[in-house]
Structures are given as structure tokens and as C-alpha cells.
Scaffold this active site. Structure first.
Site, PDB file in Angstrom:
ATOM      1  N   LYS A  39     -31.310 -15.817 -45.197  1.00  0.00           N
ATOM      2  CA  LYS A  39     -29.935 -16.012 -45.656  1.00  0.00           C
ATOM      3  C   LYS A  39     -29.815 -17.382 -46.317  1.00  0.00           C
ATOM      4  O   LYS A  39     -30.699 -18.231 -46.212  1.00  0.00           O
ATOM      5  CB  LYS A  39     -28.976 -15.893 -44.474  1.00  0.00           C
ATOM      6  N   ARG A 143     -18.888 -16.097 -31.018  1.00  0.00           N
ATOM      7  CA  ARG A 143     -18.700 -15.802 -32.445  1.00  0.00           C
ATOM      8  C   ARG A 143     -18.584 -14.281 -32.611  1.00  0.00           C
ATOM      9  O   ARG A 143     -17.884 -13.619 -31.880  1.00  0.00           O
ATOM     10  CB  ARG A 143     -19.861 -16.372 -33.267  1.00  0.00           C
ATOM     11  N   TYR A 287     -20.646 -47.222 -56.583  1.00  0.00           N
ATOM     12  CA  TYR A 287     -19.203 -47.219 -56.369  1.00  0.00           C
ATOM     13  C   TYR A 287     -18.796 -48.011 -55.134  1.00  0.00           C
ATOM     14  O   TYR A 287     -19.429 -47.924 -54.080  1.00  0.00           O
ATOM     15  CB  TYR A 287     -18.696 -45.786 -56.213  1.00  0.00           C
ATOM     16  N   MET A 335     -22.815 -38.569 -57.404  1.00  0.00           N
ATOM     17  CA  MET A 335     -22.942 -37.139 -57.602  1.00  0.00           C
ATOM     18  C   MET A 335     -24.289 -36.746 -58.211  1.00  0.00           C
ATOM     19  O   MET A 335     -24.857 -35.711 -57.848  1.00  0.00           O
ATOM     20  CB  MET A 335     -21.810 -36.624 -58.506  1.00  0.00           C
TER      21      MET A 335
END
Length: 405
Positions: A39, A143, A287, A335
């Protein structure tokens, strides 16, 4: 991947490591059946590179989470040179999921609700094909899955239902999921095991008696074990184990390493240096200027950032390897890129940068997880789609030879 525009940050997927990991897992699980869980794009590694190698190692059972993933996997299987066949199980779906394609392709469907049973029965009628289902029971994780009361209600309803034809829905498996298998000796695992054994006995009696029309005449497949359940010291129920993380060479345990388990990481992330510049003492980086140099040094700009899956939370702690040297990533990871303080290392533009390695070749998934306060599972599965995956081998074989096992 675009052949005319390859990515600078690349994921190398080692087919020979996959083959080796399958062998190591099999040595541990003995005569139990290995179901490869692929998955999440094979835990971020890429189906197209993982599945052929795992098939080449002799695995013929696969598990994914969603129907879309099952369809992608089946499409890949049909595209392979010899039209490989394998059993495919998925278990996340709801009322918006059309189960007709699943039944039509012979997928095995994990069921957690009575409504799901009705929907898969309707899909069987629309296709005139039998639906193959695994009942999922919640033995303590909280779950998905029938609670014990719900599964007993289902079996009682099915025993009395007159509108279910023989063989229309075939119950081929019983499954559950362990909550704390990564903590060897945890009492919760014992409690889950005992409850699963009780429900297994009740389902077996049902299929041998009032629910015979839902039986296949074959052994009911059972599975509870994930990677820690399969490879840990605790005895857990099931003739099948669902192994995901460890297939890719990572350990699900805090105190047991991948090497201890005989596993080798399958993925490495490799980038290149884009620019190198001299900067004075007091110069900021990235940043927010959360980092300033305390001496004259050299900044190397490296391709790769949080859009590629490199966690921003690791800013200020992460390292990469260039020219065999561990070097710090300084300032915030952006990013698309990050800044490395090269210091006195003679780094040059175009140098290879190992962003993720095995702990020796470059920082491990466990190190990245520690730097970003998460787990190794997340580090590999978050690698983004713009990162090209490429097949490699580290044992001297070609990827094709590794795929053939």
C-alpha cells in the site's frame, strides 16, 4: 518519471535488497505464508520497482489498503512480461466504493461491517461471480473491524438469511490487526491473541454448520501479524503474515535494528549539489534566518525539500553525506532545496549527495525519524511523486536478474 526531464533528487530502489529481505523474513516466519503489503505506493518505493522483485522472490500474495491501489497493482501484474498472477487483498472501502470491479477481478475484500457484506454480495450478483471476503475483527486496536458482538450478530443473521445463495459470498479469511506487537511481551498482544482464537473457533464452527454455503471447502486463511508481529518473539495467530515495513529493509522495533533482523534498506535518496558559495561569519541561512554562521564557511545548495518528502521538522538537526563526510543541513528545509554547511570539505557543484542511506552510506530512515520526531514508516512513505524512482542492485546482478530471483 519523464525521460526528458529527470529529477535531481532520485530514489534508488535496490531490487537485490528486496530479494534478500524476502528470504530473511521467510527464515523467521517458517511455514506461514508471506503476504507482501504494498500500500501507499509500496511504502513510497514505487509499485513498478517493488512488485517484480517480490514476485521474483516467489511471493504470490499481496495486500493494499484501497480498491484504487488494488486496481493499480492488478494492472501492473497484467503488464509484466509473463502476465503474472497473484492474490490481491484490500480492506478500506465504504458506501461510495463500487465493489463490482473488485469482484470482477477476483480481488479478496476485507470486510469490517454488515453493510459491507451486503454491498459485496450485491456486487457478486451484478457480476455473476463469487465474492471472496476476509472478515476483519477488532480484537483491541479500535480501528476497522467487527467488534466481537458485531461479528456474532452478522453470523447469526447469515445463518437465518434465505436470500444468500450457495457460493455467492465465500468467506476465505479471518483477519485482525495488532496494536502493540512492536513492544515484545506486551499484555495487550496476549489479549488480542486470545480473543482472535475465540472468534476463529466460532467462525470455523459457523462455516462447518449453519454457514456452510459461505464456506469454500478449503482451509480458512487467518492473519493478524504485521511486521513486528511476524518478526518479533511473541507468538501471534495466523497461517499468513502481512509484512510491509520490513519488506523494505526497515525495523519496526525500537531496540532491534534492521541488521539484527537480517534486513537491508531498499531505498536510498540521492541528490546533487546545485551551487557552492563562500559566506562570511554572521551570514544567515534560509527562511526566518534561524541559523547564522559563526565563522567564514561555504554553503552548498542541495536539491530536495519538503515537497519531495524531506521533513521540514528536521530543520536544524538533519545531516547529509557528501564526499563520504556527514555535513549539517543548516537553516530551515524549504519546499525544493536545503542548505548544507560544507565547512572545509572540498564540495563542488555536481557532487552526489546522499540524503537517505543505510546509516553508513548516508543518514538512515531512523535518523531522519528522530530528527523530525516521527517514525521510519513515515520517512519512506512520504517521498513525493516528483522524485524519480530507479531500479538498482548492490549484489552485482542486474535489476532484471534480481526480479527473476
Amino acid at each position: 518519471m519523464r525521460a526528458d526531464a529527470p529529477s535531481t533528487l532520485r530514489a534508488r530502489i535496490d531490487a537485490s535488497a528486496l530479494t534478500r529481505n524476502v528470504a530473511a523474513i521467510r527464515r523467521t516466519i517458517g511455514d506461514r505464508t508471506l503476504m507482501a503489503i504494498v500500500k501507499g505506493g509500496a511504502y513510497g518505493h514505487g509499485l513498478e520497482h517493488v512488485v517484480p522483485a517480490v514476485l521474483g522472490a516467489g511471493v504470490r500474495r499481496f495486500g493494499v489498503a484501497t480498491l484504487a491501489e488494488a486496481l493499480d497493482l492488478d494492472d501492473l501484474l497484467t503488464r509484466l512480461p509473463h502476465g503474472e498472477e497473484a492474490d490481491v487483498l484490500f480492506w478500506i472501502h465504504d458506501a461510495t466504493t463500487d465493489l463490482v470491479p473488485a469482484v470482477a477481478r477476483g480481488f479478496e475484500v476485507g470486510l469490517s461491517t454488515a453493510d459491507g457484506f451486503v454491498r459485496v454480495r450485491d456486487a457478486a450478483r451484478r457480476t455473476a461471480l463469487p465474492a471472496l471476503v476476509h472478515l476483519k475483527v477488532d480484537t483491541g486496536l479500535g480501528r476497522g473491524g467487527f467488534t466481537p458482538a458485531q461479528v456474532r450478530d452478522l453470523l447469526a443473521d447469515l445463518a437465518e438469511a434465505g436470500d444468500c445463495h450457495d457460493g455467492e459470498v465465500r468467506i476465505v479469511g479471518l483477519m485482525s490487526h495488532l496494536a502493540n506487537a512492536d513492544v515484545p511481551g506486551d499484555p495487550a498482544t496476549v489479549e488480542q491473541k486470545e480473543l482472535f482464537d475465540v472468534l476463529h473457533a466460532e467462525l470455523t464452527d459457523f462455516l462447518a454448520g449453519p454457514g456452510a454455503r459461505f464456506a469454500t471447502g478449503e482451509h480458512l486463511r487467518t492473519h493478524t501479524a504485521n511486521s513486528p508481529g511476524a518478526l518479533g518473539p511473541d507468538e501471534v495467530p495466523g497461517d499468513t503474515v502481512r509484512v510491509g515495513l520490513s519488506l523494505f529493509g526497515l525495523s519496526p522495533f525500537e531496540e532491534i535494528t534492521a541488521a539484527d533482523l537480517g534486513l537491508r534498506p531498499v531505498m536510498s535518496l540521492v541528490s546533487r549539489v546545485l551551487t557552492v558559495k563562500e559566506v562570511p561569519a554572521g551570514h544567515g541561512a534560509s527562511y526566518g534566518l534561524t541559523f547564522r554562521t559563526d565563522r567564514p564557511t561555504r554553503f552548498a545548495l542541495v536539491a530536495g525539500g519538503y515537497a519531495d518528502g524531506i521533513p521540514r521538522a528536521a530543520s536544524g538537526q538533519a545531516e547529509v553525506t557528501i564526499r563520504g563526510q556527514r555535513l549539517p543541513v543548516v537553516g530551515r528545509i524549504a519546499m525544493d532545496q536545503m542548505i548544507v554547511d560544507a565547512g572545509g570539505v572540498p564540495v563542488e557543484v555536481g557532487d552526489e549527495v546522499v540524503v537517505l542511506g543505510d546509516g553508513h552510506t548516508g543518514p538512515s530512515a531512523e535518523e531522519w525519524a528522530a530528527w523530525s520526531h516521527t517514525i521510519n514508516y513515515e520517512i519512506v512513505t512520504r517521498v513525493g511523486p516528483r522524485v524519480d524512482r530507479e531500479a538498482v542492485t548492490t549484489d552485482g546482478s542486474t535489476p532484471e536478474e534480481a526480479h527473476r530471483g
